[in-house]
Enzyme design. Structure first.
Site, PDB file in Angstrom:
ATOM      1  N   SER A  33       0.754  -1.205   0.007  1.00 33.32           N
ATOM      2  CA  SER A  33      -0.156   0.080  -0.117  1.00 33.32           C
ATOM      3  C   SER A  33       0.704   1.350   0.038  1.00 33.32           C
ATOM      4  O   SER A  33       1.600   1.535   0.755  1.00 33.32           O
ATOM      5  CB  SER A  33      -0.777   0.064   1.249  1.00 33.32           C
ATOM      6  OG  SER A  33      -1.852  -1.013   0.939  1.00 33.32           O
ATOM      7  N   HIS A  64      -3.189   0.325  -4.697  1.00 33.43           N
ATOM      8  CA  HIS A  64      -2.788  -0.952  -5.244  1.00 33.43           C
ATOM      9  C   HIS A  64      -3.175  -0.629  -6.820  1.00 33.43           C
ATOM     10  O   HIS A  64      -4.278  -0.908  -7.104  1.00 33.43           O
ATOM     11  CB  HIS A  64      -3.202  -2.177  -4.743  1.00 33.43           C
ATOM     12  CG  HIS A  64      -2.781  -2.391  -3.193  1.00 33.43           C
ATOM     13  ND1 HIS A  64      -1.699  -3.214  -3.153  1.00 33.43           N
ATOM     14  CD2 HIS A  64      -3.062  -2.050  -2.178  1.00 33.43           C
ATOM     15  CE1 HIS A  64      -1.578  -3.503  -2.011  1.00 33.43           C
ATOM     16  NE2 HIS A  64      -2.196  -2.574  -1.367  1.00 33.43           N
ATOM     17  N   HIS A  86      -5.099  -9.627  -1.611  1.00 30.55           N
ATOM     18  CA  HIS A  86      -5.214  -9.889  -0.088  1.00 30.55           C
ATOM     19  C   HIS A  86      -6.419 -10.808   0.195  1.00 30.55           C
ATOM     20  O   HIS A  86      -7.149 -10.953  -0.493  1.00 30.55           O
ATOM     21  CB  HIS A  86      -5.493  -8.683   0.714  1.00 30.55           C
ATOM     22  CG  HIS A  86      -4.552  -7.595   0.402  1.00 30.55           C
ATOM     23  ND1 HIS A  86      -4.572  -6.718  -0.696  1.00 30.55           N
ATOM     24  CD2 HIS A  86      -3.477  -7.196   1.195  1.00 30.55           C
ATOM     25  CE1 HIS A  86      -3.703  -5.776  -0.391  1.00 30.55           C
ATOM     26  NE2 HIS A  86      -3.161  -6.059   0.546  1.00 30.55           N
ATOM     27  N   TYR A  88      -8.591 -10.820   2.519  1.00 31.57           N
ATOM     28  CA  TYR A  88      -9.552 -10.158   2.809  1.00 31.57           C
ATOM     29  C   TYR A  88     -10.378  -9.759   1.553  1.00 31.57           C
ATOM     30  O   TYR A  88     -11.765  -9.424   1.758  1.00 31.57           O
ATOM     31  CB  TYR A  88      -9.266  -9.260   3.594  1.00 31.57           C
ATOM     32  CG  TYR A  88      -8.570  -7.959   3.033  1.00 31.57           C
ATOM     33  CD1 TYR A  88      -9.060  -6.841   2.501  1.00 31.57           C
ATOM     34  CD2 TYR A  88      -7.576  -7.624   3.689  1.00 31.57           C
ATOM     35  CE1 TYR A  88      -8.410  -5.871   1.804  1.00 31.57           C
ATOM     36  CE2 TYR A  88      -6.635  -6.584   3.303  1.00 31.57           C
ATOM     37  CZ  TYR A  88      -7.052  -5.765   2.349  1.00 31.57           C
ATOM     38  OH  TYR A  88      -6.396  -4.828   1.758  1.00 31.57           O
ATOM     39  N   GLU A  89      -9.876  -9.597   0.478  1.00 30.92           N
ATOM     40  CA  GLU A  89     -10.677  -9.243  -0.647  1.00 30.92           C
ATOM     41  C   GLU A  89     -11.433 -10.527  -1.413  1.00 30.92           C
ATOM     42  O   GLU A  89     -12.136 -10.296  -1.953  1.00 30.92           O
ATOM     43  CB  GLU A  89      -9.780  -8.959  -1.932  1.00 30.92           C
ATOM     44  CG  GLU A  89      -8.877  -7.652  -1.460  1.00 30.92           C
ATOM     45  CD  GLU A  89      -8.137  -7.363  -2.772  1.00 30.92           C
ATOM     46  OE1 GLU A  89      -8.195  -6.797  -3.801  1.00 30.92           O
ATOM     47  OE2 GLU A  89      -6.732  -7.439  -2.418  1.00 30.92           O
ATOM     48  N   ALA A 116       2.754  -1.983   3.750  1.00 31.99           N
ATOM     49  CA  ALA A 116       2.669  -1.165   4.906  1.00 31.99           C
ATOM     50  C   ALA A 116       2.214  -1.688   6.242  1.00 31.99           C
ATOM     51  O   ALA A 116       1.300  -2.708   6.107  1.00 31.99           O
ATOM     52  CB  ALA A 116       1.591  -0.053   4.223  1.00 31.99           C
ATOM     53  N   MET A 214      -1.470  -7.097   6.684  1.00 32.71           N
ATOM     54  CA  MET A 214      -2.509  -7.980   6.110  1.00 32.71           C
ATOM     55  C   MET A 214      -2.171  -8.856   5.065  1.00 32.71           C
ATOM     56  O   MET A 214      -3.057  -9.196   4.048  1.00 32.71           O
ATOM     57  CB  MET A 214      -3.898  -7.265   5.876  1.00 32.71           C
ATOM     58  CG  MET A 214      -4.308  -6.562   7.334  1.00 32.71           C
ATOM     59  SD  MET A 214      -5.675  -5.407   6.725  1.00 32.71           S
ATOM     60  CE  MET A 214      -5.887  -4.533   8.289  1.00 32.71           C
ATOM     61  N   SER A 215      -0.844  -8.850   4.809  1.00 31.18           N
ATOM     62  CA  SER A 215      -0.337  -9.292   3.471  1.00 31.18           C
ATOM     63  C   SER A 215       1.049 -10.140   3.694  1.00 31.18           C
ATOM     64  O   SER A 215       1.351 -10.672   4.989  1.00 31.18           O
ATOM     65  CB  SER A 215      -0.064  -8.203   2.603  1.00 31.18           C
ATOM     66  OG  SER A 215       1.036  -7.430   2.940  1.00 31.18           O
ATOM     67  N   ASN A 238       2.078   3.630  10.498  1.00 35.00           N
ATOM     68  CA  ASN A 238       1.202   3.940  11.720  1.00 35.00           C
ATOM     69  C   ASN A 238       1.860   3.193  12.990  1.00 35.00           C
ATOM     70  O   ASN A 238       2.241   1.795  12.864  1.00 35.00           O
ATOM     71  CB  ASN A 238      -0.231   4.169  11.711  1.00 35.00           C
ATOM     72  CG  ASN A 238      -0.484   2.494  11.250  1.00 35.00           C
ATOM     73  OD1 ASN A 238      -0.564   2.013  10.120  1.00 35.00           O
ATOM     74  ND2 ASN A 238      -0.935   1.836  12.053  1.00 35.00           N
ATOM     75  N   HIS A 250      -6.694   4.460   6.933  1.00 35.94           N
ATOM     76  CA  HIS A 250      -5.960   4.118   5.774  1.00 35.94           C
ATOM     77  C   HIS A 250      -5.331   5.167   5.019  1.00 35.94           C
ATOM     78  O   HIS A 250      -4.135   5.028   4.532  1.00 35.94           O
ATOM     79  CB  HIS A 250      -6.922   3.320   4.716  1.00 35.94           C
ATOM     80  CG  HIS A 250      -5.884   2.614   3.560  1.00 35.94           C
ATOM     81  ND1 HIS A 250      -4.959   1.723   3.854  1.00 35.94           N
ATOM     82  CD2 HIS A 250      -6.079   3.065   2.462  1.00 35.94           C
ATOM     83  CE1 HIS A 250      -4.329   1.200   2.509  1.00 35.94           C
ATOM     84  NE2 HIS A 250      -5.143   2.020   1.526  1.00 35.94           N
TER      85      HIS A 250
END
Length: 275
Positions: A33, A64, A86, A88-89, A116, A214-215, A238, A250
């Site tokens: 990201s 992306h 991902h 979650y997609e 990220a 998350m990746s 963050n 985000h």
């Protein structure tokens, strides 16, 4: 595991060869990201949209871009994913990692993966760069589940050095030469898409995590299964939930990634010729 059968891999690779002047990449890059800025490094680049490549999924997340770039960086032939997929997609893990299989088929020997991430280690701060030393697979799944195709890799791949010691040493050497502060730590990969709760961050820190995202984890598992040497970077965009008294967003991830842009570009440009 029909989505990663050899015929599908070869068909995708053949399409890429046909539309890239037969560039034979040595190094694969996966950009996280806001880190698509690394595409600025590529020389004589050829762009292929993901939706044109047979069997490729499509990125749906802001930051992306969803295109494959082939060209030269630092004198090395590279294949660069500007945007990743991902879990979650809604994609299955073997599909999110399909491009890594295609990299291998195209001749890639080593992979540089970026993400990220939220800082779990309280000594970190937003804007830090972290070379990944190891990971925790907290996604609850694995891209190697199901029947194993021995032509793609062994049934039980060794993960004792998921992230290459040699390449990590190169990263630190280049960072020192450039005067860049480079953290090193453990990345925890979670399913997402929600950010973690403060209690989950305490758990992850207790388990030894320094950063969370998350990746990456599934991609690295498949890369090692395929015999690729891996170098990973987290951009700490963050601090994770509960560390600072503010909500997570985000847009903050994108802003911080943009702030470290020049530092990160210079670091990667110094590393790639030595991979």
């Amino acid at each position: 595991m029909s989505t990663i059968n050899q015929a599908a891999i070869q068909e995708a690779a053949a399409y890429i060869r046909q539309h890239s002047n037969n560039i034979n990449p040595e190094i694969g890059l996966i950009l996280g990201s806001g880190l698509g800025v690394l595409a600025d490094l590529i020389e004589d680049g050829i762009s292929i949209p993901y939706h044109d490549i047979p069997h490729f999924p499509v990125s749906t997340v802001e930051g992306h871009a969803g295109e494959l770039l082939l060209g030269t960086v630092g004198g090395r032939k590279v294949m660069m994913m500007k945007g990743r997929f991902h879990l979650y997609e809604g994609y299955k893990p073997e599909l999110t990692t399909f491009p890594v299989r295609v990299m291998k088929e195209l001749g890639v020997k080593s992979m540089l993966v970026t993400n990220a991430a939220g800082g779990v280690n309280t000594s970190y701060e937003a804007g830090d760069l972290m070379v990944i030393s190891d990971h925790l697979n907290m996604t609850g799944t694995n891209p190697l589940m199901g029947p194993n195709d021995n032509a793609l890799g062994v049934r039980f791949p060794d993960m004792s050095e998921a992230y290459s010691k040699r390449l990590r040493a190169v990263a630190h050497e280049v960072a020192q030469e450039q005067g860049v502060k480079l953290q090193e730590g453990v990345y925890a990969g979670l399913l997402g898409p929600n950010y973690e709760t403060p209690a989950e961050i305490v758990m992850l820190r207790t388990l030894g995590s320094d950063a969370v995202g998350m990746s990456t984890v599934s991609e690295v598992i498949v890369a090692r299964h395929a015999g690729l040497e891996v170098l990973g970077f987290s951009c700490i965009t963050n601090m994770a939930a509960g560390i600072l008294d503010q909500p997570l967003d985000h847009s903050e991830v994108m802003e911080t990634a943009d702030r470290v842009r020049e530092k990160f570009l210079k670091l990667v440009l110094g590393i790639i010729p030595k991979m």
